[in-house]
Structure formats: C-alpha cells, structure tokens
Design an enzyme around this catalytic site. Structure first.
Site, PDB file in Angstrom:
ATOM      1  N   CYS A   1     -40.472  32.175 -30.580  1.00 37.28           N
ATOM      2  CA  CYS A   1     -39.471  32.943 -31.500  1.00 37.28           C
ATOM      3  C   CYS A   1     -39.831  32.967 -32.685  1.00 37.28           C
ATOM      4  CB  CYS A   1     -38.156  32.189 -31.367  1.00 37.28           C
ATOM      5  SG  CYS A   1     -36.840  32.756 -32.384  1.00 37.28           S
TER       6      CYS A   1
ATOM      7  N   CYS B   1     -36.745  32.945 -35.660  1.00 35.93           N
ATOM      8  CA  CYS B   1     -36.263  31.883 -35.988  1.00 35.93           C
ATOM      9  C   CYS B   1     -36.757  30.728 -34.905  1.00 35.93           C
ATOM     10  CB  CYS B   1     -34.544  31.775 -35.696  1.00 35.93           C
ATOM     11  SG  CYS B   1     -33.679  32.419 -34.360  1.00 35.93           S
ATOM     12  N   SER B   2     -36.298  29.984 -34.027  1.00 35.56           N
ATOM     13  CA  SER B   2     -36.928  29.019 -33.318  1.00 35.56           C
ATOM     14  C   SER B   2     -36.141  28.802 -32.153  1.00 35.56           C
ATOM     15  CB  SER B   2     -36.864  27.741 -33.868  1.00 35.56           C
ATOM     16  OG  SER B   2     -37.540  27.733 -35.359  1.00 35.56           O
ATOM     17  N   CYS B   3     -35.759  29.994 -31.496  1.00 36.24           N
ATOM     18  CA  CYS B   3     -34.936  29.831 -30.067  1.00 36.24           C
ATOM     19  C   CYS B   3     -35.780  29.263 -29.158  1.00 36.24           C
ATOM     20  CB  CYS B   3     -34.529  31.389 -29.627  1.00 36.24           C
ATOM     21  SG  CYS B   3     -33.529  32.193 -30.833  1.00 36.24           S
TER      22      CYS B   3
END
Lengths: 202, 255
Positions: free
Chosen positions: A107, A110-112
C-alpha cells in the site's frame, strides 16, 4: 497514577512512552477512553487474529482445487461461507503464484492490509522503504529481502489503493504432497501471503 | 529510549523525472531516497507497550472524531513531514494524528497535553499540521445517491454500469488541490489497461471532506513498469492499482 508514569520528570517529555501515557490519562479523565477496552481491543487484534486464518485458506486451496477456484473467483463469497469476518476485509482478492508468475502486495499511500486474514501488519510492511521501492524495483527489493526470482518470472505488484485487500496464494512447496491441512498450514507464513517470501519447505 | 522529537528524517532525493511534483508526504510510491527495507521475517506487530496503548486508543477516539471514510487517513496525510516520518514510526504517526483530531474536534485544547507534560508549547504535531484543504464540489463527480446498506461498509450498489470495460486503455488524472485522494501520483498521466472492475465504493476524495458519498465503480488498472519508470525499469514487472472511476479517462479521449 500507575507505575509507568513515574518518570515524567526525569526524561524527555516528548518520549513516545511518556507522551502516550499522558494522552491516555487525559482521555480517560475526559471519558473518551476506557483503559480496559484498550486491553480488550489489543488482545483481540494481537491474539485472536493472525496469519493462521489466511494460512488455513491457503492450505485448503492447495488440497482442493475446487476450493481454490472459488477462492480466486469470489473470495468474498468464500469468506462469508466460512464465516470469516472482521476489519479490513470488505472486499478481498486472492492472487495465485504459479511457475512464471509471482504476486506481491503493498500500500504505497498508507499501510492497507487484510487484518482479519493476516493479523496486524509488521513494521517493515508499513515502512517508507517498502512503500516507496517495491513498486519501482520489486525484483531488487525482494532479492534484498531474501527472495530471488528467476529473471523470466513476471512480477505482479498489487497497490492497495482502494478498499480491496489482497492475499497472495503462494505455490505449494515440493515434497509437501500428502500432508494434512494442519501440517500444510504450518508451512504458510505471513510473509508468503504478502508475497515477499515463499512458503516454507516441509 | 525512543525519543519523540524527529532527528533522523531521511530526505527525499532530487529526481530528474516527474517525482518532483509528488508534494504529498505520504504518497511514496516510486520515491527515491529510501534504502533497504528494515525486514525481519519474525517481526511481531507491536514492539513496545506504548504502541499497544495507541492502537487501543485510536478505536475509541475515532467515533468521537474522524467518523467519515478517509478522514483518519487524511489526518495522517496532513501531518508535517517531520511528524509523518518521526522515528517512533507508524504508531507514533497514529498518536500524532489522534492529537490533531482531538484538538480539531474540540475534545482537547491546544497545548493541553504539552502543558501536562511540562513540555514546551508546540511539541504537539497539531502545531505543524496542515488544515484540511477546501475542496470545491465542482471538482468532484455528481452526488448520485445509492442505497446505504444496513451494515457498516463502504461498498454501494450502483444502478449504472461502469464507464470502462476490461481491456480499455486509460489514463488517470484528478485531485491536485491538496485534498484527500486515493490516486497515487506515480500513475498520474500514465497509460494503463483495465484488468478488472471491482464493486462500487463511496469516494474518499469526497467523504473525507464531508461532501457526500458520490460512490464510484473501482477499476483495477495494470501498468507496465517501463511506462511508469522509463527505460531503466525492471523487466517483466506489472503494477496494478485500484482507481475510482472518476479518476480515469479513456486514453483516446485524454487531452
């Protein structure tokens, strides 16, 4: 005051631990945060969720080709049937590794990450190094992380920019034929389902 | 001890290509200047107890603050670069965004936490945060309504067909005004091919700003590495990105 607040006057007031504890106290006083709910939320996400949930899906897909087809065609339907629910898996796609094709998930914005299938993400997945580089030079990044792919293997990178979450179905390791679902699931690491490693050898 | 004050921020390298316009700090795809991934195959999700406390607090703070889809992400994106890349990492960033939202929603006064800690006023990330951009509704697709399902989800059933078909060559354009968006800068203006149409979702570019759901089909677009990164790109690499259909135009109709 609990013990963890005792050093306020001795250390940097900006330290992570002290700042977090002070914020917690403030929000408890304001009635926004309940300490016991912090504990229960952490407990749930740290222990009840984890890569074993994704690993069981992968192991079953290795054993049953019909299950694998359904998982690839409509993972949401399979998750509903298997009663697998939770955070960050509103829409899931399963990407199959096979000879000549390797999938890897990131991602960049962000950090999905599919929490309810893999648990909470490790720090490296959330690092700017991984997010910046794995789309520009995936072969090199994977090599640095210990995964050397053949030059003619196509790499497919999946950037989780919508609410779709991805799970990589790693290749079944040689020599694991005939193992039980439980023994197979033990070979399926978190990182093999992100796509930065292969499944373990038996 | 992990110190909150940023000291070791790695600068992004200057670059001859179009990455210079990636002014948004979180929009990292393809950025130069980052080294080896700090990889540990055995890594656990939490390293320190305070990270667990932040995690457990966020889920209780968000119902009082950022309840709209995309709003918490946008709070993270508005952090100053030094706060975004602070050495206490992801959960430090979450705590900073939490402080910002608590002040913006009036639950905590500016400087209240710093005061308690005996810290100089201004330690909080909220002193450096960007205010939410003002997004013009003209720049968003029309707010066609869709039935809202009973359970909490961002998915919506649309009574229109997607504007694209599998195999279409498309180009993404869109939000450059500083609002929230899920269009990564590295694919902007580059030709890709539609490989799948996902279910429709509410549009974060709108919901994060409180401007309605404006649900869109989500289109999975495949980009060849060479088209994104030029001649030096790695061979046999395809990057797939999920894009809300209002970001996209048919390549033949672009410009």
């Amino acid at each position: 005051m609990t013990e963890r607040h005792d050093h306020t006057h001795e250390t940097n007031a900006g330290s992570s631990q002290i700042r977090t504890a002070a914020l917690e106290d403030l929000l408890v006083e304001k009635g926004i945060v309940d300490r016991s709910r912090i504990d229960s939320l952490v407990e749930r996400f740290e222990h009840d969720l984890g890569p074993m949930i994704g690993a069981r899906l992968v192991a079953r897909a290795w054993l049953e080709s019909e299950f694998q087809s359904r998982l690839v065609r409509d993972a949401d339907e399979v998750l509903r049937q298997e009663n697998i629910r939770g955070a960050e898996i509103e829409h899931v796609e399963v990407k199959v590794n096979e000879p000549g094709v390797h999938n890897v998930v990131v991602c960049t914005l962000c950090s999905c990450y599919p929490w309810a299938l893999l648990g909470l993400p490790p720090a490296w997945y959330k690092s700017p190094e991984y997010r910046a580089r794995v789309v520009r030079e995936p072969r090199k990044v994977l090599e640095e992380m210990g995964l050397s792919l053949e030059p003619d293997t196509e790499i497919r990178v999946w950037d989780s920019s919508s609410e779709t979450r991805f799970l990589v179905l790693p290749e079944q390791p040689a020599g694991s034929e005939g193992l039980s679902m439980e023994d197979l699931a033990a070979l399926v690491t978190r990182d093999s389902m992100i796509g930065v490693a292969k499944a373990l050898n038996p | 001890m992990v110190v909150f004050t940023p000291s070791t921020v790695v600068p992004l390298a200057e670059d001859e290509s179009n990455m210079n316009r990636a002014q948004r700090v979180h929009d990292l795809g393809g950025a130069f200047g980052w080294g080896r991934v700090p990889y540990d195959p055995q890594e656990e999700p939490f390293h320190e107890e305070w990270e667990r406390r932040v995690f457990g607090m966020v889920f209780q703070v968000l119902p009082h603050t950022a309840v709209r889809p995309g709003e918490f992400r946008y709070a993270l994106e508005r952090l100053a670069e030094d706060d975004y890349f602070a050495p206490d990492g992801y959960y430090g960033r979450w705590r900073s965004a939490m402080e910002v939202l608590l002040e913006e929603y009036g639950h905590v006064e500016t400087g209240e936490l710093d005061g308690r800690l005996g810290a100089p006023s201004g330690t909080s990330a909220s002193y450096r945060v960007q205010s939410p951009a003002s997004v013009d509704e003209k720049d968003l697709p029309p707010d066609s309504s869709a039935p809202v399902p009973e359970h909490r989800t961002v998915r919506r059933e649309l009574d229109r067909n997607p504007g694209f078909r599998i195999g279409d060559r498309v180009v993404a354009t869109g939000n450059t005004a500083g609002g929230h968006t899920r269009l990564p800068d590295y694919v902007r203006g580059v030709s890709g091919v539609v490989v799948k149409i996902h279910p429709a979702e509410v549009l974060p570019d709108s919901t994060a700003h409180g401007l309605g759901e404006r649900p869109q089909h989500v289109v999975s677009v495949a980009y060849q590495a060479r088209d994104l990164w030029g001649e030096g790109a790695e061979e046999k690499v395809v990057i797939n990105v999920d894009l809300y259909e209002n970001y996209l135009q048919l390549e033949a109709e672009a410009q």
